[in-house]
Every structure is written in structure tokens, then in C-alpha cells.
Design a protein around this motif. Structure first.
Motif, PDB file in Angstrom:
ATOM      1  N   UNK A  46     -14.679   7.689   9.257  1.00  0.00           N
ATOM      2  CA  UNK A  46     -14.176   9.003   8.844  1.00  0.00           C
ATOM      3  C   UNK A  46     -13.080   9.493   9.789  1.00  0.00           C
ATOM      4  N   UNK A  47     -12.008  10.051   9.251  1.00  0.00           N
ATOM      5  CA  UNK A  47     -10.866  10.438  10.085  1.00  0.00           C
ATOM      6  C   UNK A  47     -11.137  11.700  10.894  1.00  0.00           C
ATOM      7  N   UNK A  48     -10.448  11.780  12.051  1.00  0.00           N
ATOM      8  CA  UNK A  48     -10.639  12.927  12.953  1.00  0.00           C
ATOM      9  C   UNK A  48      -9.508  13.935  12.834  1.00  0.00           C
ATOM     10  N   UNK A  49      -8.385  13.516  12.283  1.00  0.00           N
ATOM     11  CA  UNK A  49      -7.218  14.394  12.243  1.00  0.00           C
ATOM     12  C   UNK A  49      -6.511  14.207  10.908  1.00  0.00           C
ATOM     13  N   UNK A  50      -5.592  15.114  10.666  1.00  0.00           N
ATOM     14  CA  UNK A  50      -4.804  15.073   9.424  1.00  0.00           C
ATOM     15  C   UNK A  50      -4.065  13.728   9.301  1.00  0.00           C
ATOM     16  N   UNK A  51      -3.488  13.299  10.436  1.00  0.00           N
ATOM     17  CA  UNK A  51      -2.711  12.058  10.427  1.00  0.00           C
ATOM     18  C   UNK A  51      -3.617  10.845  10.115  1.00  0.00           C
ATOM     19  N   UNK A  52      -4.805  10.857  10.746  1.00  0.00           N
ATOM     20  CA  UNK A  52      -5.736   9.755  10.500  1.00  0.00           C
ATOM     21  C   UNK A  52      -6.231   9.777   9.055  1.00  0.00           C
ATOM     22  N   UNK A  53      -6.358  10.984   8.539  1.00  0.00           N
ATOM     23  CA  UNK A  53      -6.803  11.130   7.144  1.00  0.00           C
ATOM     24  C   UNK A  53      -5.776  10.492   6.194  1.00  0.00           C
ATOM     25  N   UNK A  54      -4.510  10.743   6.498  1.00  0.00           N
ATOM     26  CA  UNK A  54      -3.450  10.167   5.650  1.00  0.00           C
ATOM     27  C   UNK A  54      -3.477   8.642   5.714  1.00  0.00           C
ATOM     28  N   UNK A  55      -3.679   8.117   6.929  1.00  0.00           N
ATOM     29  CA  UNK A  55      -3.703   6.659   7.074  1.00  0.00           C
ATOM     30  C   UNK A  55      -4.891   6.066   6.308  1.00  0.00           C
ATOM     31  N   UNK A  56      -6.057   6.732   6.440  1.00  0.00           N
ATOM     32  CA  UNK A  56      -7.243   6.253   5.736  1.00  0.00           C
ATOM     33  C   UNK A  56      -6.982   6.205   4.235  1.00  0.00           C
ATOM     34  N   UNK A  57      -6.430   7.304   3.702  1.00  0.00           N
ATOM     35  CA  UNK A  57      -6.286   7.364   2.244  1.00  0.00           C
ATOM     36  C   UNK A  57      -5.208   6.439   1.716  1.00  0.00           C
ATOM     37  N   UNK A  58      -4.178   6.217   2.515  1.00  0.00           N
ATOM     38  CA  UNK A  58      -3.196   5.249   2.017  1.00  0.00           C
ATOM     39  C   UNK A  58      -3.815   3.843   2.052  1.00  0.00           C
ATOM     40  N   UNK A  59      -4.694   3.572   3.012  1.00  0.00           N
ATOM     41  CA  UNK A  59      -5.385   2.266   3.048  1.00  0.00           C
ATOM     42  C   UNK A  59      -6.349   2.129   1.866  1.00  0.00           C
ATOM     43  N   UNK A  60      -7.117   3.189   1.611  1.00  0.00           N
ATOM     44  CA  UNK A  60      -8.070   3.119   0.487  1.00  0.00           C
ATOM     45  C   UNK A  60      -7.302   2.862  -0.817  1.00  0.00           C
ATOM     46  N   UNK A  61      -6.219   3.589  -1.006  1.00  0.00           N
ATOM     47  CA  UNK A  61      -5.462   3.448  -2.259  1.00  0.00           C
ATOM     48  C   UNK A  61      -4.822   2.060  -2.380  1.00  0.00           C
ATOM     49  N   UNK A  62      -4.412   1.508  -1.246  1.00  0.00           N
ATOM     50  CA  UNK A  62      -3.807   0.168  -1.303  1.00  0.00           C
ATOM     51  C   UNK A  62      -4.859  -0.901  -1.619  1.00  0.00           C
ATOM     52  N   UNK A  63      -6.065  -0.723  -1.087  1.00  0.00           N
ATOM     53  CA  UNK A  63      -7.099  -1.742  -1.282  1.00  0.00           C
ATOM     54  C   UNK A  63      -7.883  -1.556  -2.591  1.00  0.00           C
ATOM     55  N   UNK A  64      -7.835  -0.360  -3.147  1.00  0.00           N
ATOM     56  CA  UNK A  64      -8.638  -0.060  -4.347  1.00  0.00           C
ATOM     57  C   UNK A  64      -8.384  -1.033  -5.507  1.00  0.00           C
ATOM     58  N   UNK A  65      -7.112  -1.372  -5.802  1.00  0.00           N
ATOM     59  CA  UNK A  65      -6.889  -2.263  -6.959  1.00  0.00           C
ATOM     60  C   UNK A  65      -7.475  -3.658  -6.792  1.00  0.00           C
ATOM     61  N   UNK A  66      -7.912  -4.017  -5.591  1.00  0.00           N
ATOM     62  CA  UNK A  66      -8.548  -5.326  -5.410  1.00  0.00           C
ATOM     63  C   UNK A  66      -9.999  -5.309  -5.909  1.00  0.00           C
ATOM     64  N   UNK A  67     -10.425  -4.135  -6.389  1.00  0.00           N
ATOM     65  CA  UNK A  67     -11.760  -3.976  -6.976  1.00  0.00           C
ATOM     66  C   UNK A  67     -12.883  -4.518  -6.094  1.00  0.00           C
TER      67      UNK A  67
END
Ligand code: FAD
Length: 301
Positions: free
Chosen positions: A21-42
Motif C-alpha cells: 500500500x502506498x504512503x504518499x500521493x506519488x507512490x500511489x500514482x506509481x502503484x496505480x500505473x503498475x496495476x493498470x499496466x499489469x491488469x491486461x495480463x489477467x
């Protein structure tokens, strides 16, 4: 058959991804861009860790809930027994059930004071992970994953004790074990042999860690009981202030490890992503995984 031919489709490979879980706004953005990039791999699921001593209780819950609400992914919430009464832990479990979460990674956890301190159960809390697993199963029809240690947990007095702990977790209702990271695949295969000889039949999914920082991972490995082979140190030797080359070496090392496991018949992989997508995405691609168009459409929407 040569893997390069066998892996022409991805039907036999399944992957899962772990985030923190992210600690800051910046980390949150990095997490969500990673989740979105990996999501299509199902992936079969994505898990979100629980900070030492329950320190990320709210943030873990918020991240898991956002995954439920904003993605097609199946989330798994990590949960530990540390520093909480049974009632408090049960509240967390119930809140996950109410939020639509159906998979929990159940752990004992480490003392909030840090790794290396002696663990003592909370007075009114769950004494063992097996007790926690049983409780999760009684609160809802959850899938429960647990940990496994190919090189033994550092507190384990013997292999018999180690396997007894895993067996107790399985008897309480755990259906999958995810391993601590390891670098020498022989540790994994020897461990799986031991587990099967003990009559334990659940999947033992290898946990793969990309070495984003050799110094960082060596320090962590010492505390978790994972060994760092000399050849690995040699590969990173001299790259202390060269993060770009380190990243390429890390990708090569992880790819080599994963492809070798796949060659030997492993079909299920859990990636400790460190909230970064690129390296994990590339390895999944090499394993034969391709983007699922339906998921991609939902991500775009
Ligand atoms: P268990 O599997 O219950 O036990 C591990 C070992 O502890 C046993 O093998 C034994 O040596 C000893 N032990 C346990 N009970 C007893 C007993 N009654 N008597 C004697 N010895 C005993 N930590 C977090 O804080 N948050 C996370 O999100 C998190 N996620 C993890 C995910 C994975 C896949 C893994 C492998 C580890 C994770 N951890 C996490 C770390 C974990 O909490 C620590 O390794 C902790 O020290 C042990 O927890 P466990 O559930 O693995 O313990």
C-alpha cells in the motif's frame, strides 16, 4: 519438449502479483500505473501486503477496495495476527467480506519493533497462523493463502517443525502456499519434495523477487532466512552506483530464474512487484502471457 515451443500459448501459465500500500500521493500514482499496466495480463489474483504490526490496516483496505471497484482483478488482502485482539482481526476480516473481497493471505507477521525481535502473540489475539486461517474460514467462504519457506523460516528449530506449521495451516483451511523469495531453484524443488513427503498437497507457488537493489535485497534476505548465492553477488558486483545497468541485470537474473522453473514444469508464479511493472511485465511476456483484449477494453474505459 523445448520450452520455446511448448510456451506458444499462455494457457498453462498463471501468475499473481503482489503490491504494497502506498504512503504518499506519488507512490500511489506509481502503484496505480503498475496495476493498470499489469491488469491486461489477467493474473489469477493480485495481493496487497499488510504493514508490520498492522500499521497499514487502513491503507491496505483502501487499496484492496479500490482494486475491487476500479479493476477486473481479483484482490487478495494480506492479514497478520500481530498487535491485535481476535475481535479486532475479525472486524478486519468481516470488513473485507462486506467489501466483496474473497481471498486473504493469512500470516503470523513479525513484531512491530522490527524483524529480529522475538515474536510474542498479543494477549487477546490469535496465537498461530493456523488459528487465524480457521477464523477466516468461519467468517466467510474465503480462499486462504499462506506463506511457505523453501529455506526454512529463521525461527524454525527443524524441518519437521517447519512442515508441522504448514500442515496445521492447511488443516485449518489454507488452499495455497506462496513461498518466500529464493534465488537458487534447487531450494524450491527440494522444499516441494519435503512438503509432498509430509502428505501436503496444496500448490506451493514460487515467490519471485526482482532484485531492484542488490544491497537492499541482501539485507532483507539475511532477516528472512533466504540465502544470497555468490554468483548473484558477483553479477551485481561493481554496479552500486549504476542503477540503469543494475535494472538490466535484475531483469536478466529474474528471467533466467523464472524460465528455468518453467522448464522444470512450474506453471504458477507469484511476483513481488515492489509496485513496479516493467520487469514483471517483460518476464510474463517471455512466459507466453499476452494481453487479454477484453480486460484491455475495460482498462481503457
Ligand atoms: P507461520 O508460517 O505461521 O510460521 C513461520 C515459522 O514461525 C514457523 O515455521 C516456525 O518456525 C515459527 N512458528 C510459528 N508458530 C510457532 C509456534 N507456535 N511455536 C514455535 N514456532 C512457531 N509480513 C507482514 O507483516 N505483512 C505481510 O503482508 C506479509 N506478507 C508475506 C507474504 C509472503 C508470501 C511471505 C512468505 C511472508 C510475508 N510476510 C508478511 C512475512 C511474515 O509475516 C514473516 O515471515 C513472519 O515471521 C512469519 O509469518 P508466517 O505467517 O509466515 O508464519
Amino acid at each position: 519438449i523445448d520450452r520455446r515451443f511448448r510456451l506458444n500459448g499462455a494457457s498453462d501459465i498463471s501468475v499473481s502479483f503482489e503490491f504494497f500500500p502506498p504512503k504518499s500521493e506519488k507512490m500511489e500514482q506509481r502503484l496505480w500505473s503498475s496495476i493498470k499496466r499489469l491488469e491486461p495480463l489477467a493474473p489469477s489474483f493480485v495481493s496487497v501486503t499488510y504493514g508490520a504490526g498492522g500499521s497499514t490496516r487502513e491503507r491496505t483496505h483502501a487499496t484492496v477496495s479500490r482494486i475491487v471497484n476500479e479493476t477486473c482483478l481479483k484482490p487478495a488482502a494480506h492479514l497478520t495476527c500481530v498487535d491485535a485482539t481476535k475481535e479486532e482481526v475479525n472486524e478486519v476480516i468481516q470488513a473485507y467480506w462486506d467489501a466483496g473481497v474473497r481471498h486473504i493471505v493469512a500470516l503470523r507477521g513479525d513484531p512491530a519493533a522490527g524483524l529480529g525481535e522475538k515474536y510474542a502473540p498479543h494477549e487477546g489475539g490469535y496465537r498461530t497462523t493456523a488459528d487465524l486461517v480457521a477464523s477466516i474460514r468461519s467468517i466467510g467462504d474465503f480462499e486462504v493463502s499462506v506463506s511457505a519457506y523453501p529455506e526454512k523460516h529463521p525461527e524454525s528449530p527443524s524441518w519437521d517443525a517447519e512442515l508441522d506449521v504448514l500442515k496445521a495451516k492447511v488443516d485449518a483451511g489454507a488452499t495455497r502456499a506462496i513461498t518466500q523469495f529464493f534465488f537458487d531453484n534447487d531450494h524450491y524443488f527440494r522444499y516441494v519434495d519435503r512438503v509432498r513427503s509430509a502428505g501436503i498437497t496444496i500448490p506451493i507457488v514460487p515467490g519471485i523477487v526482482p532484485v531492484t537493489s542488490f544491497k537492499g535485497i541482501s539485507g532483507f534476505a539475511k532477516k528472512t532466512g533466504a540465502s544470497v548465492p555468490g554468483w548473484l553477488a558477483h553479477r551485481f558486483n561493481g554496479l552500486g552506483d549504476d542503477p540503469r545497468t543494475s535494472e538490466l541485470v535484475a531483469a536478466a537474473v529474474a528471467a533466467e530464474q523464472v524460465m528455468s522453473l518453467a522448464d522444470d514444469g512450474v506453471e504458477d508464479f507469484h511476483f513481488y512487484t515492489m509496485n513496479k511493472a516493467d520487469l514483471v511485465y517483460a518476464i510474463c511476456h517471455m512466459l507466453g502471457l499476452r494481453e487479454n483484449r477484453k480486460v484491455r477494453t475495460s482498462v481503457a474505459a
